[in-house]
Design a protein around this motif. Structure first.
Motif, PDB file in Angstrom:
ATOM      1  N   GLN A 297       2.226 -11.824  -2.013  1.00  0.00           N
ATOM      2  CA  GLN A 297       1.565 -10.635  -1.452  1.00  0.00           C
ATOM      3  C   GLN A 297       0.066 -10.896  -1.305  1.00  0.00           C
TER       4      GLN A 297
ATOM      5  N   PRO B 155      -7.899  -9.233  -3.323  1.00  0.00           N
ATOM      6  CA  PRO B 155      -7.850  -7.789  -3.061  1.00  0.00           C
ATOM      7  C   PRO B 155      -7.955  -7.014  -4.381  1.00  0.00           C
TER       8      PRO B 155
ATOM      9  N   HIS C 180      -2.068 -11.186   2.195  1.00  0.00           N
ATOM     10  CA  HIS C 180      -3.277 -10.366   2.367  1.00  0.00           C
ATOM     11  C   HIS C 180      -4.455 -11.258   2.774  1.00  0.00           C
TER      12      HIS C 180
ATOM     13  N   ASP D 252      -2.347  -4.506   4.473  1.00  0.00           N
ATOM     14  CA  ASP D 252      -1.557  -4.251   3.268  1.00  0.00           C
ATOM     15  C   ASP D 252      -0.321  -3.391   3.537  1.00  0.00           C
TER      16      ASP D 252
ATOM     17  N   ALA E 138       0.824  -1.203   0.000  1.00  0.00           N
ATOM     18  CA  ALA E 138       0.000   0.000   0.000  1.00  0.00           C
ATOM     19  C   ALA E 138       0.859   1.255   0.000  1.00  0.00           C
TER      20      ALA E 138
END
Ligand code: HEM
Length: 411
Positions: free
Chosen positions: A265, A112, A269, A275, A47
């Motif tokens: 990743q 996500p 998540h 994030d 993020a």
């Protein structure tokens, strides 16, 4: 371990290939702390957000209270029965789940918004192309490394699953297997469901383990499996494997590296790590690993027992090699310090063989050398047999069910 010297952390990190660009000394944390992944994570996170709470103090607000209520109200056996047939990402939610539990899954059982399907497809293809090395590194490298991550070893050992390591190992392989499937993240794949089930299991464990007198007697924390702990485990899996593939000079183009990171990743998540703490690049991941993984590695009674169980498990199938060879391969993939911690008996002839012939095997296998080593077939059978250990489940077409525990290991 808390008194670990900077020098020792460095040498261990170098041996494991996990020092990266960081200065591990700066990351040594106070006794009992998981280490702050926040500083590294925030700088290079998915993020890119500013650091919030230290992930050592983040668990799973969205799932933990729900699982307290499911356990306390006796709903877990019914959930386990109901979700046994819920396997593919696009399977409708099964009936028979408590409404509030179904609502939770409806909310979280999705990729996500930042997931990149092209990269995920490439990652799946990469996993398929590299599966033998991946299974070997995950199984003998990460799997054995997990036994010298004290918090993980103690919680795995004292949770219900610790009593049957063979079953537990099969379930953990499920995670790696589903992640490695072509189309793992597609509607017909299974990874999103596997990850969500795992997230729910972890939430249950957070409520159950603190009730175990055995775990409480050895734990240095009050609630297990923080976001920081999950990042540590990710480094023992993804970051470790990434480094080893590079060290072993296995062709690993940048697009594959990026795709492999992206799949991890997304996995982290889905396991509930915020994030802003997920590393955005391999450089950030290696830096974080040097801070939060290398300094905490140390043996424990539980870890030594788990390692023996795991190596005994692989010894049950015919890998075409002796137990001495297996011990030496683990020493080669990790290092002698870890091998000594775990009491892996030396076999110096195998040690010499592994250290000289394995690099030659890779070069030949990858078409980078025309010279076939005389020991080619020993290694070939070894990697094939290990791959089969993972793939058997796949070829039988069944998925090892992930079930939510309702208690802890008795003793
Ligand atoms: C359960 C994977 C991090 C401790 C599981 C399961 C999977 C899994 C697939 C379900 C299999 C089963 O029921 O045994 C992962 C992955 C992680 C991660 C991929 C991080 C990338 C952690 C960490 C800890 C932990 C950090 C502890 C420090 C446990 C325990 C169970 C479990 C105690 C329950 C075993 C039981 O059924 O009693 N994990 N895990 N895990 N995990 Fe994790």
């Amino acid at each position: 371990m808390e008194n670990l010297s900077r020098r020792r952390a460095l040498s261990l990190g170098v041996a494991l290939g996990l020092v990266g660009v960081a200065n591990p000394a700066g990351a040594l944390t106070s006794a009992g702390s998981a280490g702050s992944a926040g500083s590294a994570g925030s700088a290079g996170s998915v993020a890119g957000a500013a650091a919030g709470t230290d992930p050592a103090w983040i668990w799973d607000d969205a799932t933990d209270p729900l699982m307290v209520s499911m356990l306390e109200n006796g709903h877990v056996p019914a959930i386990n029965t109901a979700w046994a047939s819920w396997v593919n990402n696009n399977d409708p939610l099964p009936s028979g789940l408590p409404d509030v539990f179904a609502a939770h899954l409806r909310q979280f059982n999705r990729l996500p918004s930042w997931a990149d399907r092209t990269k995920l497809a490439r990652a799946a293809d990469f996993n398929r192309r590299r599966d033998t090395y991946l299974f070997m590194l995950y199984g003998l490298g990460s799997g054995i490394m997990s036994t010298v991550i004290p918090r993980e070893a103690k919680s795995v050992y004292w949770s219900a699953g610790g009593a049957d390591m063979q079953d537990r190992a099969a379930k953990t392989f499920t995670f790696g297997y589903d992640l490695s499937q072509l189309g793992a993240f597609e509607p017909t794949g299974q990874f999103v469901v596997t990850a969500n089930k795992t997230r729910v299991v972890h939430a249950a464990v957070r409520h159950l383990l603190p009730q175990s007198p055995h775990w409480k007697a050895v734990a240095d924390e009050t609630v297990p499996i923080s976001a920081a702990d999950i990042l540590v485990t990710f480094h023992s899996l993804g970051t470790f494997v990434y480094r080893k593939l590079l060290d072993w000079k296995i062709p690993f183009p940048a697009a594959d590296q990026e795709a492999f990171l992206h799949s991890w990743q997304v996995a982290i998540h889905l396991l509930g790590v915020p994030d802003e703490h997920i590393p955005q690049t391999w450089a950030a991941a290696e830096k974080q690993a040097a801070q939060v993984l290398t300094p905490i590695l140390t043996p424990s009674t539980e870890g030594i027992a788990l390692a023996e169980d795991l190596l005994g498990l692989t010894a049950q199938i015919d890998l075409g090699v002796t137990r001495g060879f297996l011990n030496e391969f683990v020493r080669y993939v990790l290092n002698d310090e870890v091998g000594d911690w775990l009491g892996l008996k030396r076999d110096y002839a195998s040690a010499a063989l592994v250290r000289t012939a394995w690099p030659a095997f890779i070069l030949f296998r990858e078409g980078l050398s025309p010279v076939m080593p005389g020991t080619f077939y020993v290694f070939d059978q070894f990697v094939r047999a290990l791959a089969m250990l993972f793939l058997n489940k796949g070829s039988s077409g069944t998925t090892t069910p992930i079930t939510i525990p309702t208690g802890n290991r008795a003793g």
